[in-house]
Write an enzyme that holds these catalytic residues in place. Structure first.
Site, PDB file in Angstrom:
ATOM      1  N   ARG A  75      -9.726  -3.160 -30.866  1.00  0.00           N
ATOM      2  CA  ARG A  75     -10.754  -2.147 -30.654  1.00  0.00           C
ATOM      3  C   ARG A  75     -10.802  -1.239 -31.883  1.00  0.00           C
ATOM      4  O   ARG A  75      -9.791  -0.631 -32.237  1.00  0.00           O
ATOM      5  CB  ARG A  75     -10.441  -1.330 -29.397  1.00  0.00           C
ATOM      6  CG  ARG A  75     -11.394  -0.182 -29.196  1.00  0.00           C
ATOM      7  CD  ARG A  75     -11.221   0.567 -27.863  1.00  0.00           C
ATOM      8  NE  ARG A  75     -12.156   1.674 -27.875  1.00  0.00           N
ATOM      9  CZ  ARG A  75     -11.824   2.965 -27.852  1.00  0.00           C
ATOM     10  NH1 ARG A  75     -10.556   3.332 -27.740  1.00  0.00           N
ATOM     11  NH2 ARG A  75     -12.758   3.889 -27.922  1.00  0.00           N
ATOM     12  N   HIS A 119     -17.018   7.204 -32.440  1.00  0.00           N
ATOM     13  CA  HIS A 119     -15.700   7.781 -32.167  1.00  0.00           C
ATOM     14  C   HIS A 119     -15.570   9.046 -33.030  1.00  0.00           C
ATOM     15  O   HIS A 119     -14.702   9.128 -33.899  1.00  0.00           O
ATOM     16  CB  HIS A 119     -14.602   6.758 -32.458  1.00  0.00           C
ATOM     17  CG  HIS A 119     -13.259   7.068 -31.859  1.00  0.00           C
ATOM     18  ND1 HIS A 119     -12.528   6.160 -31.116  1.00  0.00           N
ATOM     19  CD2 HIS A 119     -12.500   8.189 -31.889  1.00  0.00           C
ATOM     20  CE1 HIS A 119     -11.372   6.711 -30.735  1.00  0.00           C
ATOM     21  NE2 HIS A 119     -11.328   7.944 -31.194  1.00  0.00           N
ATOM     22  N   GLU A 164     -14.900   8.899 -25.490  1.00  0.00           N
ATOM     23  CA  GLU A 164     -14.533  10.226 -24.975  1.00  0.00           C
ATOM     24  C   GLU A 164     -15.573  11.309 -25.277  1.00  0.00           C
ATOM     25  O   GLU A 164     -15.270  12.277 -25.999  1.00  0.00           O
ATOM     26  CB  GLU A 164     -13.173  10.661 -25.532  1.00  0.00           C
ATOM     27  CG  GLU A 164     -12.043   9.692 -25.212  1.00  0.00           C
ATOM     28  CD  GLU A 164     -10.657  10.248 -25.551  1.00  0.00           C
ATOM     29  OE1 GLU A 164     -10.564  11.350 -26.123  1.00  0.00           O
ATOM     30  OE2 GLU A 164      -9.668   9.580 -25.225  1.00  0.00           O
ATOM     31  N   ASN A 290      -9.428   5.748 -21.070  1.00  0.00           N
ATOM     32  CA  ASN A 290      -8.332   6.246 -21.905  1.00  0.00           C
ATOM     33  C   ASN A 290      -7.455   7.135 -21.038  1.00  0.00           C
ATOM     34  O   ASN A 290      -7.938   8.112 -20.454  1.00  0.00           O
ATOM     35  CB  ASN A 290      -8.864   7.063 -23.087  1.00  0.00           C
ATOM     36  CG  ASN A 290      -9.614   6.204 -24.095  1.00  0.00           C
ATOM     37  OD1 ASN A 290      -9.669   4.982 -23.964  1.00  0.00           O
ATOM     38  ND2 ASN A 290     -10.178   6.847 -25.101  1.00  0.00           N
ATOM     39  N   TYR A 292      -3.594   9.094 -20.917  1.00  0.00           N
ATOM     40  CA  TYR A 292      -2.355   9.490 -21.593  1.00  0.00           C
ATOM     41  C   TYR A 292      -1.397  10.275 -20.700  1.00  0.00           C
ATOM     42  O   TYR A 292      -0.197  10.119 -20.784  1.00  0.00           O
ATOM     43  CB  TYR A 292      -2.672  10.356 -22.822  1.00  0.00           C
ATOM     44  CG  TYR A 292      -3.279   9.565 -23.945  1.00  0.00           C
ATOM     45  CD1 TYR A 292      -2.489   8.882 -24.855  1.00  0.00           C
ATOM     46  CD2 TYR A 292      -4.665   9.467 -24.081  1.00  0.00           C
ATOM     47  CE1 TYR A 292      -3.033   8.136 -25.878  1.00  0.00           C
ATOM     48  CE2 TYR A 292      -5.229   8.715 -25.105  1.00  0.00           C
ATOM     49  CZ  TYR A 292      -4.406   8.048 -26.005  1.00  0.00           C
ATOM     50  OH  TYR A 292      -4.950   7.302 -27.002  1.00  0.00           O
ATOM     51  N   GLU A 341      -7.395   2.952 -24.225  1.00  0.00           N
ATOM     52  CA  GLU A 341      -6.331   3.668 -24.946  1.00  0.00           C
ATOM     53  C   GLU A 341      -5.253   4.070 -23.957  1.00  0.00           C
ATOM     54  O   GLU A 341      -5.553   4.571 -22.862  1.00  0.00           O
ATOM     55  CB  GLU A 341      -6.844   4.963 -25.616  1.00  0.00           C
ATOM     56  CG  GLU A 341      -7.752   4.737 -26.798  1.00  0.00           C
ATOM     57  CD  GLU A 341      -8.230   6.043 -27.428  1.00  0.00           C
ATOM     58  OE1 GLU A 341      -7.540   7.081 -27.302  1.00  0.00           O
ATOM     59  OE2 GLU A 341      -9.310   6.015 -28.042  1.00  0.00           O
TER      60      GLU A 341
HETATM   61  C1  FCB Z   1      -7.765  10.159 -27.839  1.00  0.00           C
HETATM   62  C2  FCB Z   1      -8.641   9.724 -28.997  1.00  0.00           C
HETATM   63  C3  FCB Z   1      -7.913   8.961 -30.064  1.00  0.00           C
HETATM   64  C4  FCB Z   1      -6.538   9.529 -30.324  1.00  0.00           C
HETATM   65  C5  FCB Z   1      -5.772   9.670 -29.034  1.00  0.00           C
HETATM   66  C6  FCB Z   1      -4.364  10.180 -29.197  1.00  0.00           C
HETATM   67  O1  FCB Z   1      -8.305  11.293 -27.265  1.00  0.00           O
HETATM   68  O2  FCB Z   1      -9.702   8.917 -28.520  1.00  0.00           O
HETATM   69  O3  FCB Z   1      -8.712   8.950 -31.211  1.00  0.00           O
HETATM   70  O4  FCB Z   1      -6.637  10.711 -31.002  1.00  0.00           O
HETATM   71  O5  FCB Z   1      -6.469  10.525 -28.170  1.00  0.00           O
END
Ligand code: FCB
Length: 435
Positions: A75, A119, A164, A290, A292, A341
């Site tokens: 990607r 992006h 995002e 995405n 985290y 992500e």
């Molecule tokens: C996301 C972004 C990516 C990177 C990660 C850690 O928000 O899409 O570019 O910065 O976080």
């Protein structure tokens, strides 16, 4: 052993501004991130994207590295300022040539190209016309999309319109920590709407120009939990959830914008014209997710972390990936999901020369993949997973201080060295299973 479905797509992700460098090469125009990096104090370590990982010049070596890890998909994003460098709107063929070579090289190695059109690296000339706050940007995005998809077409397996949009609108226009560094919530509301409108307008164009490609969008989600059952904390959690987690997905699934306040402000929706919500709700082939971390919300301040954190200070909450995918599947709209992500910045202090023995990152991936697998077993149609990130790279306002890579990049020599996590991920891909 936790086995994955036979056709499961294993990948890694990057983005143009974070890795390419070569900001002056082959007719590329200025981006809002070039301008932002030149603003004193904007980037914590004072760095910029002029060299980054120099991927623009090293993409062949980088793709060979991807192949050596067994990646099935990659990607990446396309830099709009390379394609439409200035306000004349003229297409820079040299920019398209670069991405076509990239895509052809990926295909020659049997790696499926997963492209993201936007992006965050907006051409500066568009920001000079009020950026995402100006509705005319939708036409500019359409023009750009036609140029890219017209050239790359079906060679690209999957197109995501935006990465995002929450972060583009919120960090770029409300909170100011990202380019273009503006700080008006009303501008952020307008930007959010025009991002979604640009997305929805582009979807049928991509389908027309690349009939066999998959079309979708990439959204980020940070599940919100209240710090207490105090009504003020519950209200703040609702507001946060609406603004950060529902603002984009709900119009896309046809539910319109969440109601109520955001940061205690109510939006009058004056930018929403007849037909916009229908355009935004264009059917998609996939939702890119995405994920985290989670967040704990308190009306009157920050909550100290109670779980272990990454080098970003983000709590590690692996079950969130399962809970989130289950919730998104509940909209009963998306035929498929990809984790576009997931990953972590770690201090990477366990160094042997250039080799990083990042067992903390291995644990992060293992725990998230195990939870993801449980969501698949529960019937959520998750087709693939992209680790963030293939390389250590330019982490926006943090500059190069935060390392997310499977592969270490030495920023002096630009040497690439797979970390323990990359070798572990290679074995996961080969086994199609996490042990
Ligand atoms: C996301 C972004 C990516 C990177 C990660 C850690 O928000 O899409 O570019 O910065 O976080």
């Amino acid at each position: 052993m936790t086995n994955f479905p036979t056709e499961f797509l294993w990948g890694a992700a990057t983005s143009s501004f974070q890795i390419e460098g070569a900001t002056g090469a082959d007719g590329r125009g200025e981006s809002i991130w070039d301008r932002f990096c030149a603003t004193p104090g904007a980037i914590h370590d004072g760095t910029d994207g002029q060299i980054a990982c120099d991927h623009y010049h090293r993409f062949e070596e980088d793709i060979a590295l991807m192949a050596s890890l067994g990646l099935k998909a990659y990607r990446f994003s396309i830099a709009w300022p390379r394609i439409v460098p200035d306000a004349s709107g003229a297409i820079n063929e040299a920019g398209l040539d670069f991405y076509e070579k990239l895509v052809d090289t990926l295909l020659a190695h049997g790696i499926a190209p997963y492209a993201t059109l936007y992006h965050w690296d907006l051409p500066q000339w568009l920001e000079d016309q009020d950026g995402w706050v100006n509705r005319d940007i939708v036409e500019a995005f359409t023009h750009y999309t036609r140029a890219v998809v017209g050239r790359l077409g079906d060679k690209v397996a999957s197109y995501a319109t935006l990465n995002e949009p929450f972060v583009s609108a919120d960090h770029g226009y409300r909170e100011g920590e990202h380019a273009p560094g503006r700080t008006s919530i009303q501008d952020a509301f307008a930007a959010a709407h025009h991002l979604l409108l640009a997305h929805g307008t582009a979807v049928p164009i991509i389908r027309e120009l690349a009939p066999s490609a998959q079309v979708g969008v990439v959204l980020n989600f940070t599940p919100a939990f209240p710090a207490s059952d105090d009504p003020a904390d519950l209200d703040w959690t609702d507001q946060t959830d609406a603004w950060e987690n529902r603002w984009y997905v709900e119009p896309i699934v046809g539910l319109g914008y969440p109601e109520g306040a955001t940061h205690n402000v109510v939006w009058a929706q004056s930018e929403v014209l007849d037909g916009d919500l229908e355009t935004i709700a264009a059917p998609l082939d996939f939702l890119g997710v995405n994920y985290y971390s989670r967040q704990v919300c308190k009306a009157d301040g920050e909550v100290p972390a109670t779980l272990p954190v990454t080098d970003m200070g983000w709590e590690i909450y692996p079950q969130g990936i399962r809970e989130l995918l289950t919730r998104l599947h509940g909209y009963d709209t998306f035929p498929s999901f990809y984790i576009t992500e997931n990953g972590c910045a770690m201090p990477d202090i366990d160094l042997d020369g250039e080799f990083v023995n990042d067992q903390d990152r291995v644990s992060y991936f293992r725990e998230h993949l195990t939870e993801l697998n449980a969501a698949i077993t529960n019937g959520v149609p998750i087709r693939g997973y992209f680790a963030w990130s293939l390389f250590d790279n330019f982490e926006w306002a943090h500059g190069y201080a935060k390392r997310f890579g499977l592969v270490r990049v030495n920023y002096e020599t630009l040497e690439r060295t797979p970390k323990a996590s990359a070798l572990w991920y290679r074995d996961v891909i080969a086994a199609n299973a996490v042990s």
